[in-house]
Scaffold this active site. Structure first.
Site, PDB file in Angstrom:
ATOM      1  N   ASN A 261      40.656  58.085 -77.226  1.00 29.92           N
ATOM      2  CA  ASN A 261      40.220  59.261 -77.104  1.00 29.92           C
ATOM      3  C   ASN A 261      40.367  60.294 -76.574  1.00 29.92           C
ATOM      4  OD1 ASN A 261      42.876  61.519 -77.562  1.00 29.92           O
ATOM      5  ND2 ASN A 261      42.290  61.287 -79.272  1.00 29.92           N
TER       6      ASN A 261
ATOM      7  N   GLY B 220      35.304  65.659 -84.239  1.00 27.06           N
ATOM      8  CA  GLY B 220      34.697  66.024 -83.344  1.00 27.06           C
ATOM      9  C   GLY B 220      32.943  66.765 -84.039  1.00 27.06           C
TER      10      GLY B 220
HETATM   11  P1  PGA Z   1      35.826  62.184 -82.057  1.00 24.20           P
HETATM   12  O1  PGA Z   1      37.379  62.645 -81.856  1.00 24.20           O
HETATM   13  O2  PGA Z   1      35.316  60.333 -81.554  1.00 24.20           O
HETATM   14  O3  PGA Z   1      34.946  62.929 -81.042  1.00 24.20           O
HETATM   15  O4  PGA Z   1      35.470  62.393 -83.086  1.00 24.20           O
HETATM   16  C1  PGA Z   1      37.793  61.557 -82.515  1.00 24.20           C
HETATM   17  C2  PGA Z   1      39.484  61.279 -82.591  1.00 24.20           C
HETATM   18  O5  PGA Z   1      40.248  62.645 -82.245  1.00 24.20           O
HETATM   19  O6  PGA Z   1      40.364  60.895 -82.597  1.00 24.20           O
END
Ligand code: PGA
Length: 256
Positions: free
Chosen positions: A9, A173
């Site tokens: 994503n 995140g």
């Molecule tokens: P992240 O995001 O891997 O950066 O934590 C995952 C997501 O929001 O789909």
């Protein structure tokens, strides 16, 4: 058997040239037979570029959002037929960023998922609790409600086409991932919820984990019986990091 699924994503990152470079680097290094089904969700503007760059490869493309209506006076929206036309097979719906920043309700998410399934596309329906909700012991209540009301009310849900993603908001995140045990506990709860909603079809629904997944933690997450793959944000932006996640998905060993 549920085929493992890894979804990159990108959120609002990468222009078309960057998307093309990512695709070329990944496909070069991937090897002929990746252990999981692979999907990348770029911004709308890079979808067609990626769809072309990845055609004939093992990697499919997804959108990050869609409208529930097929056409009409909906300024700024993109419909399911438009996604289908450019080769999209999957679409993320109800990501927590869309729920929080764009006020998407469970009902809106459900209508989008229904429109996708009706057209033969595969929705990736996201659920997940906030840090305060987890600390308050409300995780099951929140994700249970999201699951019940965000899934489309279809008579015969095409279970094999439906994907659910458990993404605890506190892990997105942040670099703080749920432990494999914490994730498995919620995934088991979601699988049980799916059984209540759709009976035997629940065994076909893939339930992904998302939230700070990286090449180091993917293996222990995938070793959990109810984790069928991952939705990967930050660690999917570099092709080498995504490739390592694919390589570290030791699936044959994970179920034993
Ligand atoms: P992240 O995001 O891997 O950066 O934590 C995952 C997501 O929001 O789909």
């Amino acid at each position: 058997m549920r085929r493992p699924l890894l979804v990159a994503n990108w959120k609002m990152n990468k222009n078309r040239a960057e998307a093309r470079a990512w695709a070329e680097a990944l496909v070069n290094d991937l090897g002929p037979d990746p252990a999981a089904e692979l999907v990348v969700a770029p911004p709308f503007t890079a979808l067609e570029t990626l769809s072309t760059a990845l055609s004939g490869s093992a990697v499919q493309v997804a959108a990050q959002n869609v409208a529930s209506a097929a056409a009409g006076a909906y300024t700024g929206e993109i419909s399911v037929p438009m996604l289908a036309e450019i080769g999209c097979r999957y679409c993320i719906v109800g990501h927590s960023e869309r729920r929080a920043l764009f006020s998407e309700s469970d009902q809106v998410v459900s209508a989008k998922a229904a429109a996708l399934l009706e057209a033969g596309l595969r929705p990736i329906v996201c659920v997940g609790e906030s840090e305060a909700e987890r600390k308050g012991g409300q995780t099951a209540e929140i994700v249970g409600r999201q699951l019940e009301t965000s899934l489309p009310a279809m008579e015969t849900p095409a279970a094999g086409d439906l994907v659910v993603a458990y993404e605890p908001i506190w892990a997105i995140g942040t670099g703080v991932t749920a432990t494999p045990g914490q994730a498995q506990e919620v995934h088991e709860f979601l699988r049980e919820g799916l059984r209540k909603i759709m009976g035997a079809g629940a065994e076909q629904v893939r339930v992904l984990y998302g939230g700070s997944v990286n090449p180091e933690n993917i293996e222990s997450l995938m070793a959990q019986p109810d984790i069928d793959g991952a939705l990967i944000g930050g660690a999917s932006l570099e092709p080498e990091s995504f490739r390592q996640i694919v390589a570290n998905c030791h699936l044959e060993n994970s179920s034993s």
